[in-house]
Design a protein around this motif. Structure first.
Motif, mmCIF file in Angstrom:
data_model
loop_
_atom_site.group_PDB
_atom_site.id
_atom_site.type_symbol
_atom_site.label_atom_id
_atom_site.label_comp_id
_atom_site.label_asym_id
_atom_site.label_seq_id
_atom_site.Cartn_x
_atom_site.Cartn_y
_atom_site.Cartn_z
ATOM 1 N N ASP A 1 0.873 -1.185 0.038
ATOM 2 C CA ASP A 1 0.097 0.042 0.183
ATOM 3 C C ASP A 1 0.731 1.203 0.138
ATOM 4 O O ASP A 1 0.390 2.202 -0.716
ATOM 5 C CB ASP A 1 -0.928 0.070 1.134
ATOM 6 C CG ASP A 1 -1.812 1.027 1.102
ATOM 7 O OD1 ASP A 1 -2.580 1.224 0.130
ATOM 8 O OD2 ASP A 1 -2.273 1.933 1.955
ATOM 9 N N ARG A 2 1.934 1.268 0.845
ATOM 10 C CA ARG A 2 2.548 2.341 0.785
ATOM 11 C C ARG A 2 3.138 2.522 -0.594
ATOM 12 O O ARG A 2 4.090 3.962 -0.540
ATOM 13 C CB ARG A 2 3.826 2.400 2.193
ATOM 14 C CG ARG A 2 4.834 1.294 1.938
ATOM 15 C CD ARG A 2 5.792 1.216 3.172
ATOM 16 N NE ARG A 2 6.388 0.166 3.142
ATOM 17 C CZ ARG A 2 7.652 -0.061 2.348
ATOM 18 N NH1 ARG A 2 8.065 1.149 1.629
ATOM 19 N NH2 ARG A 2 8.369 -1.028 2.120
ATOM 20 N N LEU A 3 3.493 1.987 -1.237
ATOM 21 C CA LEU A 3 4.028 1.968 -2.534
ATOM 22 C C LEU A 3 3.417 2.257 -3.541
ATOM 23 O O LEU A 3 3.676 2.218 -5.001
ATOM 24 C CB LEU A 3 4.965 0.899 -3.003
ATOM 25 C CG LEU A 3 6.300 0.769 -1.760
ATOM 26 C CD1 LEU A 3 6.762 -0.719 -2.504
ATOM 27 C CD2 LEU A 3 7.176 1.619 -1.920
ATOM 28 N N ASN A 4 2.083 2.568 -3.364
ATOM 29 C CA ASN A 4 0.870 2.927 -4.477
ATOM 30 C C ASN A 4 1.185 4.220 -4.888
ATOM 31 O O ASN A 4 1.072 5.061 -4.138
ATOM 32 C CB ASN A 4 -0.429 2.781 -3.901
ATOM 33 C CG ASN A 4 -1.725 3.051 -4.875
ATOM 34 O OD1 ASN A 4 -1.266 3.627 -5.705
ATOM 35 N ND2 ASN A 4 -2.734 2.378 -4.986
ATOM 36 N N THR A 5 1.614 4.428 -6.306
ATOM 37 C CA THR A 5 1.932 5.727 -6.661
ATOM 38 C C THR A 5 0.997 6.030 -7.790
ATOM 39 O O THR A 5 1.418 7.118 -8.541
ATOM 40 C CB THR A 5 3.185 5.612 -7.496
ATOM 41 O OG1 THR A 5 3.608 4.708 -8.364
ATOM 42 C CG2 THR A 5 4.385 5.438 -6.348
ATOM 43 N N GLY A 6 -0.065 5.564 -8.056
ATOM 44 C CA GLY A 6 -1.127 5.881 -8.952
ATOM 45 C C GLY A 6 -1.101 5.248 -10.175
ATOM 46 O O GLY A 6 -1.557 5.750 -11.297
ATOM 47 N N LEU B 1 -1.336 0.351 -14.511
ATOM 48 C CA LEU B 1 -1.147 -0.933 -14.674
ATOM 49 C C LEU B 1 -0.625 -1.553 -13.454
ATOM 50 O O LEU B 1 -1.212 -2.823 -12.976
ATOM 51 C CB LEU B 1 -0.129 -1.166 -15.545
ATOM 52 C CG LEU B 1 -0.564 -1.078 -17.113
ATOM 53 C CD1 LEU B 1 0.536 -1.497 -18.188
ATOM 54 C CD2 LEU B 1 -1.700 -1.886 -17.504
ATOM 55 N N ARG B 2 0.064 -1.018 -12.468
ATOM 56 C CA ARG B 2 0.823 -1.770 -11.130
ATOM 57 C C ARG B 2 0.020 -1.123 -10.132
ATOM 58 O O ARG B 2 -0.146 0.307 -9.724
ATOM 59 C CB ARG B 2 2.326 -1.415 -11.074
ATOM 60 C CG ARG B 2 3.064 -2.037 -12.278
ATOM 61 C CD ARG B 2 4.388 -1.527 -12.091
ATOM 62 N NE ARG B 2 4.689 -0.304 -12.416
ATOM 63 C CZ ARG B 2 5.771 0.299 -12.175
ATOM 64 N NH1 ARG B 2 6.891 -0.440 -11.678
ATOM 65 N NH2 ARG B 2 6.093 1.426 -12.529
ATOM 66 N N GLY B 3 -0.413 -2.075 -9.043
ATOM 67 C CA GLY B 3 -1.071 -1.515 -7.876
ATOM 68 C C GLY B 3 -0.106 -0.692 -7.003
ATOM 69 O O GLY B 3 -0.327 0.224 -6.129
#
Length: 234
Positions: free
Chosen positions: A145-150, A153-155
């Protein structure tokens, strides 16, 4: 008569969460989306907790899924398979992907499969390698979750987009700058609504940025719309 993408003795059943068309996120162009049911990875912050339980009541013949795919009016630029965790149903997934490849023939319909397992682990067994050979590209790795950059294609940024064929390379190779395309600019989320025996359900298809769903729920509450049960909360 079974769909042309399946063999007469095909007997595999797929735990299926949802199939939807058209999907305009999660890959190139206009797509068919297939979400499997059942996942034991249980990533913290997962937005699809409703797909975790391997509920046998969701089992459908793979031939029925292929029949649905053949019935679509088009265009179909690709098929995205997500979950759940598709690789936890290797026999059904393999039969599904073989059927899709047979159905598409020489048409450039790409197969993009999502997995919460890292690519090195998927490459470790002959069973998983055989499935990878049926894909044009895969997106692999657990959601963090903390690496979700919008990303479209990748969560989360730790996940890999791995092209596996020439078609996959053409559509899913990341540019030198590390960005990626989803057939448009920036993150995209698609909204769809289904009427079922349990009433009306709203689906969000795509990869929202971290906190987007909580902000959406707050905005709905302020407008007097109660979200009820949602897939991103325990």
């Amino acid at each position: 008569m079974p769909p042309s993408g399946s063999s007469p003795d095909a007997a595999s059943r797929l735990l299926l969460a949802k199939a939807h068309y058209p999907v305009t996120t999660l890959g190139h162009g206009t797509r068919a989306g297939i979400w499997t049911q059942g996942c034991t990875i249980h990533c913290a912050g997962c937005l699809s907790r409703d797909t975790w339980a391997a509920d046998p009541r969701t089992a459908v013949p793979v031939a029925a899924v292929l029949g649905w795919l053949e019935s679509l009016p088009g265009p179909v630029d690709g098929v995205t398979v997500s979950g759940g965790e598709p690789f936890e149903q290797p026999a059904a997934l393999s039969e599904l992907l073989r059927g899709i490849r047979s159905w598409r023939g020489t048409t450039p319909v790409d197969i993009l499969v999502y997995s919460g397992r890292v690519f090195s682990r998927l490459s470790r067994t002959a069973e998983s390698r055989a499935i990878l050979d049926l894909c044009d590209a895969v997106v692999t790795g657990p959601y963090v979750d903390r690496l979700n950059t919008g990303s479209p294609l990748r969560g989360s940024a730790n996940q890999q987009v791995v092209p596996l064929t020439a078609l996959g390379q053409a559509r899913y190779s990341l540019p030198a700058g590390g960005g990626e395309s989803n057939g448009g600019e920036g993150p995209r989320v698609q909204v769809s609504m289904d009427e079922g025996v349990e009433g009306r359900r709203v689906y969000y298809i795509g990869i929202p940025r971290r906190g987007d769903m909580a902000r959406l729920e707050s905005a709905m509450e302020r407008a007097g719309v109660h979200a009820g049960d949602v897939s991103w909360r325990p």
